[in-house]
Design a protein around this motif. Structure first.
Motif, PDB file in Angstrom:
ATOM      1  N   GLU A   1       0.805  -1.102   0.019  1.00  0.00           N
ATOM      2  CA  GLU A   1      -0.049  -0.127  -0.034  1.00  0.00           C
ATOM      3  C   GLU A   1       0.864   1.321  -0.024  1.00  0.00           C
ATOM      4  OE1 GLU A   1      -4.057   0.334   0.769  1.00  0.00           O
ATOM      5  OE2 GLU A   1      -3.267  -0.650  -1.076  1.00  0.00           O
ATOM      6  N   SER A   2       1.941   1.331   0.827  1.00  0.00           N
ATOM      7  CA  SER A   2       2.820   2.280   0.802  1.00  0.00           C
ATOM      8  C   SER A   2       3.712   2.758  -0.083  1.00  0.00           C
ATOM      9  CB  SER A   2       3.772   2.205   2.210  1.00  0.00           C
ATOM     10  OG  SER A   2       4.505   1.284   2.150  1.00  0.00           O
TER      11      SER A   2
ATOM     12  N   ALA B   1       2.988   1.926  -3.432  1.00  0.00           N
ATOM     13  CA  ALA B   1       2.512   1.714  -4.974  1.00  0.00           C
ATOM     14  C   ALA B   1       2.853   3.014  -5.753  1.00  0.00           C
ATOM     15  CB  ALA B   1       1.038   1.742  -4.573  1.00  0.00           C
ATOM     16  N   PRO B   2       3.001   4.032  -5.091  1.00  0.00           N
ATOM     17  CA  PRO B   2       3.246   5.283  -5.901  1.00  0.00           C
ATOM     18  C   PRO B   2       4.680   5.392  -6.561  1.00  0.00           C
ATOM     19  CG  PRO B   2       2.706   6.202  -3.933  1.00  0.00           C
ATOM     20  CD  PRO B   2       2.806   4.635  -3.636  1.00  0.00           C
TER      21      PRO B   2
ATOM     22  N   TYR C   1       6.159   2.122  -7.329  1.00  0.00           N
ATOM     23  CA  TYR C   1       6.533   1.030  -7.400  1.00  0.00           C
ATOM     24  C   TYR C   1       7.176   0.585  -8.938  1.00  0.00           C
ATOM     25  CZ  TYR C   1       5.578  -4.158  -8.049  1.00  0.00           C
ATOM     26  OH  TYR C   1       5.703  -5.483  -8.130  1.00  0.00           O
TER      27      TYR C   1
ATOM     28  N   THR D   1       0.412  -3.250 -10.219  1.00  0.00           N
ATOM     29  CA  THR D   1      -0.023  -2.120 -10.913  1.00  0.00           C
ATOM     30  C   THR D   1      -0.250  -2.666 -12.610  1.00  0.00           C
ATOM     31  OG1 THR D   1       2.534  -1.666 -11.719  1.00  0.00           O
ATOM     32  CG2 THR D   1       1.370  -0.524  -9.670  1.00  0.00           C
TER      33      THR D   1
ATOM     34  N   SER E   1      -3.936  -4.976  -2.574  1.00  0.00           N
ATOM     35  CA  SER E   1      -3.507  -3.654  -2.364  1.00  0.00           C
ATOM     36  C   SER E   1      -4.594  -2.835  -3.193  1.00  0.00           C
ATOM     37  CB  SER E   1      -2.106  -3.451  -2.477  1.00  0.00           C
ATOM     38  OG  SER E   1      -1.936  -2.009  -2.651  1.00  0.00           O
ATOM     39  N   GLN E   2      -5.405  -1.845  -2.824  1.00  0.00           N
ATOM     40  CA  GLN E   2      -6.212  -1.139  -3.388  1.00  0.00           C
ATOM     41  C   GLN E   2      -5.297  -0.198  -4.162  1.00  0.00           C
ATOM     42  OE1 GLN E   2      -9.728  -1.630  -4.025  1.00  0.00           O
ATOM     43  NE2 GLN E   2      -9.133  -0.361  -5.937  1.00  0.00           N
ATOM     44  N   ASN E   3      -4.477   0.229  -3.504  1.00  0.00           N
ATOM     45  CA  ASN E   3      -3.482   1.474  -4.006  1.00  0.00           C
ATOM     46  C   ASN E   3      -2.978   0.895  -5.265  1.00  0.00           C
ATOM     47  OD1 ASN E   3      -4.142   3.296  -1.945  1.00  0.00           O
ATOM     48  ND2 ASN E   3      -2.098   3.041  -0.988  1.00  0.00           N
TER      49      ASN E   3
ATOM     50  N   ASP F   1      -5.583   0.643  -8.059  1.00  0.00           N
ATOM     51  CA  ASP F   1      -5.710   1.803  -8.749  1.00  0.00           C
ATOM     52  C   ASP F   1      -4.748   2.507  -9.525  1.00  0.00           C
ATOM     53  OD1 ASP F   1      -8.025   2.146  -6.965  1.00  0.00           O
ATOM     54  OD2 ASP F   1      -6.879   3.429  -5.201  1.00  0.00           O
ATOM     55  N   TYR F   2      -3.484   2.181  -9.343  1.00  0.00           N
ATOM     56  CA  TYR F   2      -2.485   2.572 -10.356  1.00  0.00           C
ATOM     57  C   TYR F   2      -2.722   1.683 -11.427  1.00  0.00           C
ATOM     58  CZ  TYR F   2      -0.209   6.129  -7.540  1.00  0.00           C
ATOM     59  OH  TYR F   2       0.221   6.897  -6.668  1.00  0.00           O
TER      60      TYR F   2
ATOM     61  N   ARG G   1      -9.947  -6.718  -5.786  1.00  0.00           N
ATOM     62  CA  ARG G   1      -9.281  -6.827  -4.594  1.00  0.00           C
ATOM     63  C   ARG G   1      -9.787  -8.086  -3.918  1.00  0.00           C
ATOM     64  NH1 ARG G   1      -9.560  -2.199   0.150  1.00  0.00           N
ATOM     65  NH2 ARG G   1      -7.983  -3.507   1.463  1.00  0.00           N
TER      66      ARG G   1
END
Length: 249
Positions: A23-24, A26-27, A29, A67, A89-91, A94-95, A113
């Protein structure tokens, strides 16, 4: 490691901790994958897709899809077959969803999910079940392999592309130095996430090597199991076929 982080690891289950990690990160990844693997993960996936030989209309479920790079490759190879990307992981999802939208693949790819340990699909549903760089992170890899085997059709393929353990010296020593020392530093420098990238090398310590994982595939009932060490054993591809008489585990 601080006392707080150490306590967090011991009080959380593996599944909860892994979830918090992904989750953390993801941005960053995709960027970190390119940097940390020297972009080799793209070549590994290309090799895997060639070995899989996906045909027009084939269907697949991509576990721990992150992703969605592999999910997208599967969809593009199939052309029309239904693809499912599953991750907890929803994050990450989302990506991945944004990539899928940009490629106009929303009608072909469904993102869910969910838990790789218990797939929400009937037996004999897909032509392929894949998992990329995640089998070492699950609470029970044998259970995940059983679930993958259950949801593929007789004659279908269970496929894992995963980090592995080099055996050749001195490359082995160089690899472990990079993986255990340099990688966490780069995670801190680029993604501002040190503990998360320090944990990723730790996840490989007790993971089976490519020969041991091939044996696990066979012991779970998969047939014609093949293992391909990649880039000196840094990664490995495993493929196994579900027998025609097996109705699911």
């Amino acid at each position: 490691m601080t006392k707080t982080n150490s306590k967090t690891k011991t009080t959380k289950t593996k599944e909860e901790f892994v979830h918090s990690v992904f989750e953390s990160i993801a941005p960053k990844y995709d960027l970190m994958n390119n940097i940390l693997s020297f972009r080799r993960h793209k070549a590994w996936r290309k090799f895997t897709m060639k070995k899989m030989n996906v045909q027009p209309g084939d269907t697949a479920i991509d576990l721990c899809c992150g992703t969605c790079d592999w999910t997208i490759s599967l969809a593009q190879a199939s052309g029309s077959g239904k693809m499912v990307g599953l991750d907890f992981s929803q994050n990450m999802l989302d990506y991945g969803a944004e990539k899928i939208k940009q490629l106009h693949l929303e009608q072909q790819i469904e993102l869910i999910r969910g838990n790789a340990m218990s797939l929400p699909f009937d037996d004999n549903t897909f032509d392929y079940a894949t998992i990329g760089f995640a089998l070492r992170n699950v609470p029970d890899l044998e259970q995940v392999i059983r679930e993958m085997q259950r949801v593929v059709k007789p004659g279908g393929l269970v496929v894992s592309l995963e980090l592995s353990k080099p055996t050749w010296q001195p490359f082995k020593s160089i690899y472990y130095f990079y993986f255990q020392r340099v990688l966490p530093f780069l995670g801190k420098l680029i993604a501002k996430k040190y503990e998360q990238y320090k944990w990723l090398p730790e996840s490989l310590i007790h993971f089976p090597d490519h020969k041991q994982l091939a044996t696990i595939f066979t012991n779970q009932g998969l047939e014609s199991v093949q293992a391909y060490p990649l880039t000196g054993g840094v990664a490995a591809l495993h493929m196994g076929t579900k027998g025609n008489t097996k109705s699911g585990v």
